[in-house]
Design an enzyme around this catalytic site. Sequence first.
Site, short mmCIF file in Angstrom:
data_model
loop_
_atom_site.label_atom_id
_atom_site.label_comp_id
_atom_site.label_asym_id
_atom_site.label_seq_id
_atom_site.Cartn_x
_atom_site.Cartn_y
_atom_site.Cartn_z
CG ASP A 260 8.40 41.48 -34.14
OD1 ASP A 260 8.96 41.30 -35.23
OD2 ASP A 260 7.27 41.05 -33.87
CG ASN A 268 -1.94 43.06 -41.58
OD1 ASN A 268 -2.53 44.12 -41.69
ND2 ASN A 268 -0.79 42.82 -42.15
CG ASP A 277 -0.42 49.41 -44.83
OD1 ASP A 277 0.32 48.45 -44.54
OD2 ASP A 277 -0.93 49.56 -45.96
CD GLU A 303 5.65 41.39 -38.31
OE1 GLU A 303 5.56 40.23 -37.89
OE2 GLU A 303 5.55 41.67 -39.52
#
Length: 398
Positions: A260, A268, A277, A303
Amino acid sequence: MDTSLFIALLNPTIALALGAAFIVLWFYQRHRPYLAVLGISYCVSAPGFLFQYFTLPIGLALTKLISNIFFTVAACCLSGAIVARYGRQVPRLGICVLAGGGLASFSWFLFIDPDLTWRILAINFAFGGLSLLVAAELRPVRNNGPTENILFVLSLLSSINFFVRTLAVVIVHGPFVSYDGFYNSSYWTTALLSHALLSLLIALSLFTAAALDVMRALKTETHTDPLSGLLNRRGFEERAELLLQRCAAAKFPVALVLADLDHFKALNDLHGHAAGDRVIADFASKLRAATGARGAAGRIGGEEFAVLLPLTDLAAARLFAEAVRALYSAGSVDGLPAGTRVTASFGVAARSGEEALEPLMRRADDALYKAKKNGRDSVRLSYERPETIFVPEQLKAG
């Protein structure tokens, strides 16, 4: 309609229909150029047959030469397209030598030493050689699937048709002195009918191969995450279940690694979704490179990633996770500000007995939760084993 005319128009009609079908198919699958070459091959063979039956104003000899040039180009395109379809390197030199040799011999016995029988043998033997060349190229892949095997057999049958049928007809009904009555001969009738049959069978096999390509592509799309290029959750679970079954049958160890990305939501929010991304794609590429072909790697959440590793115990899986963690945390991601450090946490569990995927993932997820809770950028192991029911010896004996 005259029977001979009907037979003469049969092959051009079939060839044009098949050629048009392959070209239409190529318009919808531009990434498969071999389909366009197949279309060209069948379309080019049509005037070859027409010019055998109808003489152009330039004269009989030149008309026959042009007809056989069309046949030769069609045979070369067909041979190259079939070989290219199966990922083999097209033997251009071999194709050119056979095709050029056949046309050169045909021209010699057309203009220098006119002999119809030798012209027939020269061009048929050249096409027979091309068929054997295709069979030789398909031989290493003939067991990869039904279409490969069928096309391999059809290539051999085609070579037999060009060699054996031609020799047999020439020996029994030849030699052929001129074109008088030639188009009513057993040679021409068997040539047209055998060509029509083999063309249809080869085309049907190639259509089937193209359909299988589309089905595989659709399956890949439904099982692949477009951003990371890894398996999506559905694809990962199906692949993992299959690997678990195989390892259980062979009694091989299996381990699962869950990963993770740390503080991904904050990254983000700070740098934007485009940066997020790129982070996912970068991590996925490192995970895919580390996994190789031995295991299954997938993006199972936003993620969150998973890797199932056959032939791997808990210690080896820990080394795998540590290597990926260290590699990722030490690197940088293109598009992020210099000095921005991105890390990941890992949970590792080794399969116990014939443990199913769901409990194995649950144990790895518990280990991952501990890694996230205890500072992130770390690897934690699951030493838990699935519960077993204790049965007293007295009950076993009873």
